[in-house]
Design an enzyme around this catalytic site. Structure first.
Site, PDB file in Angstrom:
ATOM      1  N   ASP A  62      45.573  43.941  58.488  1.00  0.00           N
ATOM      2  CA  ASP A  62      46.691  42.996  58.547  1.00  0.00           C
ATOM      3  C   ASP A  62      48.015  43.589  58.112  1.00  0.00           C
ATOM      4  O   ASP A  62      49.058  42.981  58.314  1.00  0.00           O
ATOM      5  CB  ASP A  62      46.378  41.780  57.672  1.00  0.00           C
ATOM      6  CG  ASP A  62      45.260  40.970  58.263  1.00  0.00           C
ATOM      7  OD1 ASP A  62      45.225  40.860  59.498  1.00  0.00           O
ATOM      8  OD2 ASP A  62      44.418  40.458  57.509  1.00  0.00           O
ATOM      9  N   HIS A  83      40.375  45.009  50.336  1.00  0.00           N
ATOM     10  CA  HIS A  83      39.361  44.388  51.191  1.00  0.00           C
ATOM     11  C   HIS A  83      38.079  44.253  50.400  1.00  0.00           C
ATOM     12  O   HIS A  83      37.760  45.117  49.582  1.00  0.00           O
ATOM     13  CB  HIS A  83      39.114  45.254  52.441  1.00  0.00           C
ATOM     14  CG  HIS A  83      38.420  44.504  53.524  1.00  0.00           C
ATOM     15  ND1 HIS A  83      37.052  44.365  53.554  1.00  0.00           N
ATOM     16  CD2 HIS A  83      38.910  43.829  54.586  1.00  0.00           C
ATOM     17  CE1 HIS A  83      36.740  43.643  54.618  1.00  0.00           C
ATOM     18  NE2 HIS A  83      37.829  43.295  55.259  1.00  0.00           N
TER      19      HIS A  83
HETATM   20  N1  ACO Z   1      47.289  43.486  45.485  1.00  0.00           N
HETATM   21  C1  ACO Z   1      47.208  43.737  44.151  1.00  0.00           C
HETATM   22  N2  ACO Z   1      46.059  43.784  43.461  1.00  0.00           N
HETATM   23  C2  ACO Z   1      44.943  43.560  44.162  1.00  0.00           C
HETATM   24  C3  ACO Z   1      44.933  43.288  45.532  1.00  0.00           C
HETATM   25  C4  ACO Z   1      46.178  43.266  46.204  1.00  0.00           C
HETATM   26  N3  ACO Z   1      46.238  43.015  47.511  1.00  0.00           N
HETATM   27  N4  ACO Z   1      43.661  43.108  45.952  1.00  0.00           N
HETATM   28  C5  ACO Z   1      42.890  43.253  44.885  1.00  0.00           C
HETATM   29  N5  ACO Z   1      43.651  43.524  43.792  1.00  0.00           N
HETATM   30  C6  ACO Z   1      43.176  43.821  42.439  1.00  0.00           C
HETATM   31  C7  ACO Z   1      42.756  42.565  41.696  1.00  0.00           C
HETATM   32  O1  ACO Z   1      43.809  41.997  40.980  1.00  0.00           O
HETATM   33  C8  ACO Z   1      41.660  43.112  40.810  1.00  0.00           C
HETATM   34  O2  ACO Z   1      42.253  43.782  39.730  1.00  0.00           O
HETATM   35  P1  ACO Z   1      41.548  43.766  38.280  1.00  0.00           P
HETATM   36  O3  ACO Z   1      40.238  44.472  38.455  1.00  0.00           O
HETATM   37  O4  ACO Z   1      42.505  44.478  37.392  1.00  0.00           O
HETATM   38  O5  ACO Z   1      41.384  42.310  37.913  1.00  0.00           O
HETATM   39  C9  ACO Z   1      40.982  44.171  41.676  1.00  0.00           C
HETATM   40  O6  ACO Z   1      42.014  44.632  42.566  1.00  0.00           O
HETATM   41  C10 ACO Z   1      39.793  43.658  42.487  1.00  0.00           C
HETATM   42  O7  ACO Z   1      40.227  42.505  43.192  1.00  0.00           O
HETATM   43  P2  ACO Z   1      39.274  41.346  43.711  1.00  0.00           P
HETATM   44  O8  ACO Z   1      40.099  40.129  43.965  1.00  0.00           O
HETATM   45  O9  ACO Z   1      38.102  41.224  42.811  1.00  0.00           O
HETATM   46  O10 ACO Z   1      38.772  41.973  45.075  1.00  0.00           O
HETATM   47  P3  ACO Z   1      38.075  41.195  46.232  1.00  0.00           P
HETATM   48  O11 ACO Z   1      37.195  42.159  46.912  1.00  0.00           O
HETATM   49  O12 ACO Z   1      37.464  39.915  45.767  1.00  0.00           O
HETATM   50  O13 ACO Z   1      39.322  40.784  47.166  1.00  0.00           O
HETATM   51  C11 ACO Z   1      40.811  40.542  48.950  1.00  0.00           C
HETATM   52  C12 ACO Z   1      39.512  41.195  48.457  1.00  0.00           C
HETATM   53  C13 ACO Z   1      40.696  38.999  48.870  1.00  0.00           C
HETATM   54  C14 ACO Z   1      41.005  40.925  50.424  1.00  0.00           C
HETATM   55  C15 ACO Z   1      41.994  41.034  48.081  1.00  0.00           C
HETATM   56  O14 ACO Z   1      42.085  42.452  48.118  1.00  0.00           O
HETATM   57  C16 ACO Z   1      43.330  40.399  48.484  1.00  0.00           C
HETATM   58  O15 ACO Z   1      43.649  39.301  48.040  1.00  0.00           O
HETATM   59  N6  ACO Z   1      44.129  41.112  49.348  1.00  0.00           N
HETATM   60  C17 ACO Z   1      45.365  40.571  49.829  1.00  0.00           C
HETATM   61  C18 ACO Z   1      45.086  39.610  50.960  1.00  0.00           C
HETATM   62  C19 ACO Z   1      44.690  40.309  52.235  1.00  0.00           C
HETATM   63  O16 ACO Z   1      45.337  41.269  52.674  1.00  0.00           O
HETATM   64  N7  ACO Z   1      43.625  39.795  52.873  1.00  0.00           N
HETATM   65  C20 ACO Z   1      43.145  40.319  54.165  1.00  0.00           C
HETATM   66  C21 ACO Z   1      41.721  40.710  54.075  1.00  0.00           C
HETATM   67  S1  ACO Z   1      41.265  41.485  55.594  1.00  0.00           S
HETATM   68  C22 ACO Z   1      40.906  40.241  56.644  1.00  0.00           C
HETATM   69  O17 ACO Z   1      40.615  39.109  56.321  1.00  0.00           O
HETATM   70  C23 ACO Z   1      41.028  40.611  58.057  1.00  0.00           C
END
Ligand code: ACO
Length: 432
Positions: free
Chosen positions: A366, A308
């Site tokens: 979710d 998140h």
């Molecule tokens: N699975 C695997 N790796 C992940 C995930 C994940 N779900 N989420 C983040 N990471 C990793 C990234 O690859 C990144 O790794 P790195 O530092 O080695 O490059 C690191 O964690 C940080 O990730 P960011 O994308 O910079 O984090 P951000 O805060 O921008 O993303 C997000 C948040 C979009 C929710 C992300 O965690 C994601 O895509 N999750 C899956 C989708 C999801 O469940 N969304 C629901 C959000 S809740 C809502 O809307 C109600």
């Protein structure tokens, strides 16, 4: 601005120093007021995705992502989950919990706005039956603007509240119509003797040829799911609603813009994607290979329902969601659902895996909502629609707050331009 100027921040560029006021909120990080930055320095800030930018003042929702805290108007989500969704709606809209008399009146006002104009039914006929219900929601909620444009003066608090009540009451009716249209069944009119969520379940699942009895366990569970999704501070769709509303646009059109933003898989579409992921994994023995693929950056596979932008500790909604999931599966006899087994095992493995632990990736709301909504009887394509039903009150409360702000401005971010500098146009016949 209501916030207090607590200290100054100094920015030094090329040996020149500039002072900016720092404001403290009631809780949470201080903010540096850079609204005069351009005027003072001729520079913009650069913050793609707004990871360090507060776009507004707000008194509605507070999140402490590190501590895993979510408050609506100061009340913890765990406590509000003991009440009902319309109580949370009242709280978000008006700022205080209702008295019994206020609650009765509010329920009555919402209930009496649940029907939509009969022309809306014809509007639906123009869609393909296999249209995604979120596409139908964007269009039909936007179309409400065509019914209530002249009667909505956004500068009149009374008219704003009428539009808000209409929205809270009619969005579930449109959501149920989108579902009925997709499955080829007749629309079911609202039944005002039922509570908000029972009425919604009936509009979705009743058919004219038999009596529909609302299951109170499922109704209560869905009501709680609505509470958990009712607001979440300045997330992508809420910021979209505020941005759209900042131009003075019709509120129904603004909510339609929020629905469009919510649709994406990185936002509201995540529960649909999480369930699809669980189905693709299929069995517990395939989890290790899946985790391996997630960790392999070249695969671009993410563990959906994990991570998140703000919560870097357990999402407090996810805990309540997991509990709700178990209640629903017990009631519907799906305790042995193979997807639940995959989810539980996946969660256990991920919570102990260095990759997820070091990145502070925990289950979000979710992760369990998809399994729960499936067990209640909704197809995956409806999951984000249910989120939109719940979030409508958050969007409309934030929109109201913005309009009430005496000095609110149109949202107009700037950019770091990297394109061509000025060059001369060459007529088509002279181009090689
Ligand atoms: N699975 C695997 N790796 C992940 C995930 C994940 N779900 N989420 C983040 N990471 C990793 C990234 O690859 C990144 O790794 P790195 O530092 O080695 O490059 C690191 O964690 C940080 O990730 P960011 O994308 O910079 O984090 P951000 O805060 O921008 O993303 C997000 C948040 C979009 C929710 C992300 O965690 C994601 O895509 N999750 C899956 C989708 C999801 O469940 N969304 C629901 C959000 S809740 C809502 O809307 C109600």
């Amino acid at each position: 601005m209501d916030a207090k100027n607590t200290k100054q921040a100094t920015l030094t560029v090329d040996d020149k120093s500039f002072e900016f006021p720092v404001y403290g909120g009631s809780v949470g990080p201080d903010v540096i007021d850079i609204s005069k930055l351009y005027a003072q320095t001729g520079m913009f800030t650069y913050d793609p995705g707004f990871t360090s930018t507060a776009s507004c003042e707000s008194k509605i929702t507070y999140i402490d992502g590190d501590a895993g805290v979510l408050l609506y108007r100061g009340y913890p989500i765990e406590q509000l989950a003991q009440g009902d969704f319309l109580e949370t709606c009242y709280l978000l809209l008006y700022g205080e919990l209702p008295t019994p008399a206020q609650k009765k009146d509010f329920d009555h006002r919402v209930t009496n706005h649940t029907m939509v104009h009969e022309q809306m039914a014809r509007f639906f006929q123009g869609f393909r039956r296999d249209a995604h219900p979120m596409a139908v929601m964007v269009a039909s909620v936007g179309a409400l603007a065509a019914f209530y444009h002249d009667s909505t003066d956004i500068n009149d608090p009374k008219q704003r509240m009428i539009a808000s009540m209409r929205m809270i009451a009619k969005v579930p009716t449109l959501a149920a119509m989108a579902y009925k249209y997709a499955v080829g069944q007749p629309f079911v009119y609202p039944k005002n003797s039922l509570d908000y969520t029972s009425n919604f379940l009936r509009m979705c699942f009743a058919v004219p040829c038999e009596e529909y009895v609302v299951n109170p366990v499922l109704s209560k569970a869905l009501d709680r799911i609505f509470i958990l999704h009712a607001d979440h501070e300045q997330n992508a769709s809420t910021s979209t609603v505020r941005s759209a509303g900042s131009s003075g646009a019709n509120p129904f059109a603004c909510i339609a813009a929020g629905i469009a933003c919510l649709w994406g898989p990185a936002h509201g579409g995540a529960n649909e994607a999480a369930l699809q992921m669980l189905a693709e994994i299929g069995t517990v023995d395939r989890i290790p290979d899946f985790i391996k693929a997630v960790k392999d950056k070249s695969s671009k596979i993410r563990l959906m329902g994990f991570g998140h932008r703000v919560y870097k500790n357990y999402d407090p909604r996810a805990k309540l969601m997991q509990q709700t999931c178990h209640e629903v599966l017990k009631e519907t006899g799906h305790q042995d659902d193979p997807l639940l087994k995959v989810a539980l095992e996946l969660e256990k493995i991920a919570l102990n895996d260095e990759y997820f632990v070091s990145r502070k990736l925990y289950p979000n709301v979710d992760f369990y909502s998809g399994i729960t909504l499936k067990a209640i009887g909704f197809p995956t394509s409806m999951f984000t629609v249910l989120f939109a039903v719940a979030r409508t009150v958050g969007w409309i409360s934030q929109w109201n707050e913005m309009i009430q702000e005496p000095n609110y401005k149109i949202s107009r971010p700037r950019q770091l331009y990297l394109g061509d500098t000025s060059r001369n146009y060459v007529p088509l016949d002279k181009r090689t």
